[in-house]
Design a protein around this motif. Structure first.
Motif, PDB file in Angstrom:
ATOM      1  N   ALA A 148      15.906   2.583  32.174  1.00 17.62           N
ATOM      2  CA  ALA A 148      17.055   3.212  32.822  1.00 17.62           C
ATOM      3  C   ALA A 148      18.376   2.557  32.425  1.00 17.62           C
ATOM      4  N   TYR A 149      18.352   1.240  32.241  1.00 18.04           N
ATOM      5  CA  TYR A 149      19.605   0.543  31.948  1.00 18.04           C
ATOM      6  C   TYR A 149      19.316  -0.679  31.094  1.00 18.04           C
ATOM      7  N   ILE A 193      18.517   5.193  42.085  1.00 14.00           N
ATOM      8  CA  ILE A 193      17.186   5.621  41.634  1.00 14.00           C
ATOM      9  C   ILE A 193      16.174   5.512  42.760  1.00 14.00           C
ATOM     10  N   ASP A 251      10.417  -0.166  40.582  1.00 12.93           N
ATOM     11  CA  ASP A 251      11.405  -0.517  39.564  1.00 12.93           C
ATOM     12  C   ASP A 251      11.216  -1.975  39.154  1.00 12.93           C
ATOM     13  N   LYS A 274      13.740  -1.045  34.329  1.00  7.96           N
ATOM     14  CA  LYS A 274      12.685  -0.107  33.951  1.00  7.96           C
ATOM     15  C   LYS A 274      12.079   0.478  35.210  1.00  7.96           C
ATOM     16  N   LEU A 313      11.437  11.368  34.624  1.00  6.08           N
ATOM     17  CA  LEU A 313      12.731  11.295  33.941  1.00  6.08           C
ATOM     18  C   LEU A 313      13.530  12.585  34.136  1.00  6.08           C
ATOM     19  N   LEU A 343      20.827   9.277  34.904  1.00 14.28           N
ATOM     20  CA  LEU A 343      20.610   8.463  33.704  1.00 14.28           C
ATOM     21  C   LEU A 343      20.630   9.328  32.458  1.00 14.28           C
ATOM     22  N   ALA A 354      18.872   7.462  29.509  1.00  9.95           N
ATOM     23  CA  ALA A 354      17.571   6.835  29.733  1.00  9.95           C
ATOM     24  C   ALA A 354      16.568   7.339  28.701  1.00  9.95           C
TER      25      ALA A 354
END
Length: 170
Positions: free
Chosen positions: A98-99, A114, A123, A135, A149, A156, A159
């Motif tokens: 995600a980041y 999220i 997460d 993640k 997703l 995101l 992502a």
């Protein structure tokens, strides 16, 4: 011209003779309805015959008993496989990245958003100086990860799904 017309006449005669019907010995009921006939052949002498089960007195529903019993060995082997599988805690799978960046406040805000959107997913936030990596999820297949997703795509836009070692929930 006379030879050409004789040749054409002979060719026409051969074509019409070839299209003519062959000798018919009998007509079936279906043949009468459609106008087609076929030769009658008796093939009953070549067909196999089987005795009736009631006439022979045999019991068709008699149970078959197995002669080679391996149930105890198979059960022991299955117990061994089950005990080995209980000890497995990790597997290769997929997670959503995600980041990946260096801003702590951004990753924390994103994590909260999220969790609010998909609370059932776990997460994983890691820090390797100077980067934070967030993640999401433990998925055995890429299709499962893609479904989640799609739910969070507006949060995101960058992502992506990555291959990773995932936790197996027992």
């Amino acid at each position: 011209m006379n030879k050409v017309s004789n040749l054409l006449f002979a060719l026409l005669f051969l074509v019409l003779a070839a299209c003519g019907s062959s000798s018919r010995t009998s007509t079936s009921d279906a043949g009468r309805a459609t106008g087609k006939t076929r030769a009658a052949e008796d093939l009953s002498e070549f067909r196999p015959t089987y005795p009736d089960a009631e006439a022979t007195g045999s019991n068709a529903a008699a149970p078959l008993t197995p002669t080679n019993h391996v149930n105890n060995r198979v059960a022991a082997l299955m117990d061994t496989v089950a005990s080995v599988n209980r000890n497995v805690k990790y597997a290769q799978g997929f997670r959503i990245l995600a980041y990946n960046g260096s801003e702590r406040q951004t990753v924390m805000d994103l994590r909260k958003a999220i969790i609010a959107r998909v609370p059932q997913e776990k997460d994983y936030l890691t820090y390797q100086q100077p980067n934070f990596r967030l993640k999401i999820g433990d998925y055995f297949s890429r299709i499962e990860a893609q479904q989640v997703l799609n739910q969070i795509r507006d949060l995101l836009p960058n992502a992506q799904i990555v291959s990773d070692q995932i936790n197996i929930n027992k």
